[in-house]
Write a protein that holds these residues in place. Structure first.
Motif, PDB file in Angstrom:
ATOM      1  N   GLU A   1       0.837  -1.197   0.000  1.00  0.00           N
ATOM      2  CA  GLU A   1       0.000   0.000   0.000  1.00  0.00           C
ATOM      3  C   GLU A   1       0.876   1.252   0.000  1.00  0.00           C
ATOM      4  OE1 GLU A   1      -3.222  -0.034  -0.292  1.00  0.00           O
ATOM      5  OE2 GLU A   1      -3.542  -2.191  -0.050  1.00  0.00           O
ATOM      6  N   ARG A   2       0.348   2.337  -0.547  1.00  0.00           N
ATOM      7  CA  ARG A   2       1.112   3.578  -0.627  1.00  0.00           C
ATOM      8  C   ARG A   2       1.046   4.418   0.638  1.00  0.00           C
ATOM      9  NH1 ARG A   2       3.414   5.372  -5.101  1.00  0.00           N
ATOM     10  NH2 ARG A   2       3.118   4.157  -6.996  1.00  0.00           N
ATOM     11  N   SER A   3       0.004   4.259   1.415  1.00  0.00           N
ATOM     12  CA  SER A   3      -0.168   5.133   2.570  1.00  0.00           C
ATOM     13  C   SER A   3      -0.775   4.346   3.726  1.00  0.00           C
ATOM     14  CB  SER A   3      -1.075   6.324   2.195  1.00  0.00           C
ATOM     15  OG  SER A   3      -2.361   5.883   1.816  1.00  0.00           O
ATOM     16  N   PRO A   4      -0.620   4.856   4.954  1.00  0.00           N
ATOM     17  CA  PRO A   4      -0.091   6.187   5.300  1.00  0.00           C
ATOM     18  C   PRO A   4       1.434   6.264   5.402  1.00  0.00           C
ATOM     19  CG  PRO A   4      -0.929   5.116   7.264  1.00  0.00           C
ATOM     20  CD  PRO A   4      -1.279   4.211   6.112  1.00  0.00           C
ATOM     21  N   HIS A   5       2.131   5.109   5.381  1.00  0.00           N
ATOM     22  CA  HIS A   5       3.601   5.141   5.522  1.00  0.00           C
ATOM     23  C   HIS A   5       4.168   3.921   4.818  1.00  0.00           C
ATOM     24  CE1 HIS A   5       7.603   5.511   6.843  1.00  0.00           C
ATOM     25  NE2 HIS A   5       7.438   5.728   8.130  1.00  0.00           N
ATOM     26  N   ALA A   6       4.531   4.117   3.543  1.00  0.00           N
ATOM     27  CA  ALA A   6       5.020   3.005   2.734  1.00  0.00           C
ATOM     28  C   ALA A   6       6.523   2.787   2.866  1.00  0.00           C
ATOM     29  CB  ALA A   6       4.666   3.234   1.267  1.00  0.00           C
ATOM     30  N   GLY A   7       7.186   3.586   3.695  1.00  0.00           N
ATOM     31  CA  GLY A   7       8.637   3.509   3.783  1.00  0.00           C
ATOM     32  C   GLY A   7       9.187   2.228   4.353  1.00  0.00           C
ATOM     33  N   GLY A   8       8.341   1.452   5.026  1.00  0.00           N
ATOM     34  CA  GLY A   8       8.874   0.277   5.708  1.00  0.00           C
ATOM     35  C   GLY A   8       8.495  -1.066   5.115  1.00  0.00           C
ATOM     36  N   HIS A   9       8.129  -1.093   3.835  1.00  0.00           N
ATOM     37  CA  HIS A   9       7.676  -2.359   3.256  1.00  0.00           C
ATOM     38  C   HIS A   9       8.715  -3.477   3.360  1.00  0.00           C
ATOM     39  CE1 HIS A   9       3.939  -0.796   2.155  1.00  0.00           C
ATOM     40  NE2 HIS A   9       4.164  -0.420   0.909  1.00  0.00           N
ATOM     41  N   TRP A  10       9.980  -3.151   3.133  1.00  0.00           N
ATOM     42  CA  TRP A  10      10.998  -4.211   3.144  1.00  0.00           C
ATOM     43  C   TRP A  10      11.078  -4.893   4.500  1.00  0.00           C
ATOM     44  CZ3 TRP A  10      16.121  -3.224   0.024  1.00  0.00           C
ATOM     45  CH2 TRP A  10      15.805  -2.989  -1.320  1.00  0.00           C
ATOM     46  N   ILE A  11      10.903  -4.134   5.563  1.00  0.00           N
ATOM     47  CA  ILE A  11      11.042  -4.729   6.896  1.00  0.00           C
ATOM     48  C   ILE A  11       9.928  -5.736   7.160  1.00  0.00           C
ATOM     49  CG2 ILE A  11       9.690  -3.282   8.507  1.00  0.00           C
ATOM     50  CD1 ILE A  11      12.351  -2.905  10.055  1.00  0.00           C
ATOM     51  N   LYS A  12       8.788  -5.548   6.515  1.00  0.00           N
ATOM     52  CA  LYS A  12       7.638  -6.433   6.743  1.00  0.00           C
ATOM     53  C   LYS A  12       7.754  -7.747   5.996  1.00  0.00           C
ATOM     54  CE  LYS A  12       4.772  -2.539   7.991  1.00  0.00           C
ATOM     55  NZ  LYS A  12       3.648  -1.641   7.675  1.00  0.00           N
ATOM     56  N   LEU A  13       8.859  -7.928   5.287  1.00  0.00           N
ATOM     57  CA  LEU A  13       9.173  -9.210   4.650  1.00  0.00           C
ATOM     58  C   LEU A  13       9.916 -10.160   5.594  1.00  0.00           C
ATOM     59  CD1 LEU A  13      10.472  -7.957   1.196  1.00  0.00           C
ATOM     60  CD2 LEU A  13       8.401  -9.301   1.560  1.00  0.00           C
ATOM     61  N   LEU A  14      10.342  -9.665   6.735  1.00  0.00           N
ATOM     62  CA  LEU A  14      11.237 -10.442   7.584  1.00  0.00           C
ATOM     63  C   LEU A  14      10.488 -11.446   8.452  1.00  0.00           C
ATOM     64  CD1 LEU A  14      13.687  -7.625   8.708  1.00  0.00           C
ATOM     65  CD2 LEU A  14      13.802  -9.101   6.691  1.00  0.00           C
ATOM     66  N   GLU A  15      11.054 -12.641   8.554  1.00  0.00           N
ATOM     67  CA  GLU A  15      10.455 -13.690   9.389  1.00  0.00           C
ATOM     68  C   GLU A  15      10.530 -13.359  10.869  1.00  0.00           C
ATOM     69  OE1 GLU A  15      11.032 -17.817   6.875  1.00  0.00           O
ATOM     70  OE2 GLU A  15      12.685 -17.152   8.160  1.00  0.00           O
ATOM     71  N   ASN A  16      11.501 -12.552  11.246  1.00  0.00           N
ATOM     72  CA  ASN A  16      11.691 -12.211  12.658  1.00  0.00           C
ATOM     73  C   ASN A  16      11.029 -10.892  13.038  1.00  0.00           C
ATOM     74  OD1 ASN A  16      13.498 -10.698  11.135  1.00  0.00           O
ATOM     75  ND2 ASN A  16      15.110 -10.722  12.693  1.00  0.00           N
ATOM     76  N   LEU A  17      10.050 -10.452  12.249  1.00  0.00           N
ATOM     77  CA  LEU A  17       9.417  -9.154  12.468  1.00  0.00           C
ATOM     78  C   LEU A  17       8.909  -8.984  13.889  1.00  0.00           C
ATOM     79  CD1 LEU A  17       8.429  -6.474  11.178  1.00  0.00           C
ATOM     80  CD2 LEU A  17       6.298  -7.668  10.607  1.00  0.00           C
ATOM     81  N   GLU A  18       8.241  -9.992  14.432  1.00  0.00           N
ATOM     82  CA  GLU A  18       7.634  -9.874  15.762  1.00  0.00           C
ATOM     83  C   GLU A  18       8.678  -9.807  16.874  1.00  0.00           C
ATOM     84  OE1 GLU A  18       4.469  -9.261  16.058  1.00  0.00           O
ATOM     85  OE2 GLU A  18       4.304  -9.417  13.895  1.00  0.00           O
ATOM     86  N   LYS A  19       9.932 -10.090  16.563  1.00  0.00           N
ATOM     87  CA  LYS A  19      10.998 -10.035  17.564  1.00  0.00           C
ATOM     88  C   LYS A  19      11.736  -8.693  17.552  1.00  0.00           C
ATOM     89  CE  LYS A  19      11.852 -15.022  17.437  1.00  0.00           C
ATOM     90  NZ  LYS A  19      12.871 -16.080  17.192  1.00  0.00           N
ATOM     91  N   LEU A  20      11.378  -7.831  16.625  1.00  0.00           N
ATOM     92  CA  LEU A  20      12.081  -6.552  16.511  1.00  0.00           C
ATOM     93  C   LEU A  20      11.633  -5.577  17.589  1.00  0.00           C
ATOM     94  CD1 LEU A  20      11.993  -6.017  12.639  1.00  0.00           C
ATOM     95  CD2 LEU A  20      13.655  -7.296  14.022  1.00  0.00           C
ATOM     96  N   HIS A  21      12.447  -4.541  17.803  1.00  0.00           N
ATOM     97  CA  HIS A  21      12.140  -3.493  18.770  1.00  0.00           C
ATOM     98  C   HIS A  21      12.206  -2.132  18.091  1.00  0.00           C
ATOM     99  CE1 HIS A  21      12.931  -6.765  21.569  1.00  0.00           C
ATOM    100  NE2 HIS A  21      12.358  -6.032  22.513  1.00  0.00           N
ATOM    101  N   VAL A  22      11.365  -1.224  18.569  1.00  0.00           N
ATOM    102  CA  VAL A  22      11.343   0.146  18.075  1.00  0.00           C
ATOM    103  C   VAL A  22      11.879   1.057  19.176  1.00  0.00           C
ATOM    104  CG1 VAL A  22       9.945   2.005  17.112  1.00  0.00           C
ATOM    105  CG2 VAL A  22       9.304  -0.391  16.681  1.00  0.00           C
ATOM    106  N   PHE A  23      12.983   1.714  18.896  1.00  0.00           N
ATOM    107  CA  PHE A  23      13.586   2.668  19.824  1.00  0.00           C
ATOM    108  C   PHE A  23      13.219   4.070  19.350  1.00  0.00           C
ATOM    109  CE2 PHE A  23      15.945  -1.191  20.065  1.00  0.00           C
ATOM    110  CZ  PHE A  23      16.378  -1.292  21.375  1.00  0.00           C
ATOM    111  N   TYR A  24      12.955   4.966  20.290  1.00  0.00           N
ATOM    112  CA  TYR A  24      12.588   6.318  19.885  1.00  0.00           C
ATOM    113  C   TYR A  24      13.168   7.342  20.842  1.00  0.00           C
ATOM    114  CZ  TYR A  24       8.782   5.715  23.333  1.00  0.00           C
ATOM    115  OH  TYR A  24       8.045   5.475  24.478  1.00  0.00           O
ATOM    116  N   ILE A  25      13.452   8.517  20.269  1.00  0.00           N
ATOM    117  CA  ILE A  25      14.112   9.590  21.009  1.00  0.00           C
ATOM    118  C   ILE A  25      13.420  10.904  20.670  1.00  0.00           C
ATOM    119  CG2 ILE A  25      16.288  10.755  21.534  1.00  0.00           C
ATOM    120  CD1 ILE A  25      16.448   7.612  19.471  1.00  0.00           C
TER     121      ILE A  25
END
Length: 209
Positions: A127-151
């Protein structure tokens, strides 16, 4: 050697004391402007890497089916293995950081870190929106194990650019040599740098019209 979240944050003169994190797909209750980093590591100091590209071929096949075809080097293809092999060329086996993004404030009041990361989570692959910048990351088998850090920080656009540039300069010499002719050296899921210079992956028709 991998760059940790803490090291990257310190190199762009932000305080590591401000780093917060959640597991993938967990809402973030932060309305401030800032930057966010998606990583295989579970702490700001750790450096979890993966030698083999952890792609889900089933997700890739479904993505191609959704769009009917991709293009590769200008030619239409439905061959998931060809696309997988091209994507694998951009996997950084000695890095844990997978994506660096910005979350500026918006005039409509919907900006900030929490909202931008929510958009990242909720955009279906292809999909193009609302944020298409992360499509490649959603191909990963370990997606549910990832962490989001924010500052939280001001000038998130400039900070994102500096983070991406710093990341590229910090990767190993072997990675730099391998990716030197493929455009800017970026985290796996970033497709362009802070100056809008794109990776030379030559995969097209990845989003619905």
């Amino acid at each position: 050697m991998a760059t940790s979240i803490k090291e990257l944050v310190e190199k762009v003169q932000l305080s590591p004391d401000k780093i917060q994190s959640v597991k993938w797909d967990t809402p973030i209750n932060c309305k401030s402007e800032g930057v966010y980093i998606i990583s295989m590591s579970d702490t700001a100091e750790s450096k979890i890497t993966m030698e083999e590209f952890p792609i889900s071929i089933d997700i890739l096949k479904n993505w191609i089916k959704k769009l009917d075809y991709f293009t590769l080097d200008g030619e239409e293809t439905k061959d998931a293995n060809k696309i997988k092999n091209r994507l694998a060329e951009f996997w950084l086996p000695d890095e844990s950081i997978l994506y660096i993004g910005k979350a500026p404030l918006r005039n409509n009041g919907k900006g900030g870190i929490g909202n931008r990361v929510k958009e990242y989570y909720n955009t279906a692959i292809g999909e193009r929106s609302p944020h298409a910048g992360g499509h490649w990351i959603k191909l990963l088998e370990n997606l549910e194990k990832l962490h989001v850090f924010y500052i939280p920080c001001n000038n998130s656009t400039e900070i994102e650019k500096r983070m991406i540039d710093t990341f590229g300069k910090s990767v190993s010499e072997s990675t730099k040599e391998r990716l030197s002719e493929k455009g800017p050296i970026l985290p796996f899921a970033n497709l362009k740098d802070g100056n809008n210079v794109k990776k030379k992956h030559e995969i097209g028709h990845m989003k619905l019209n």
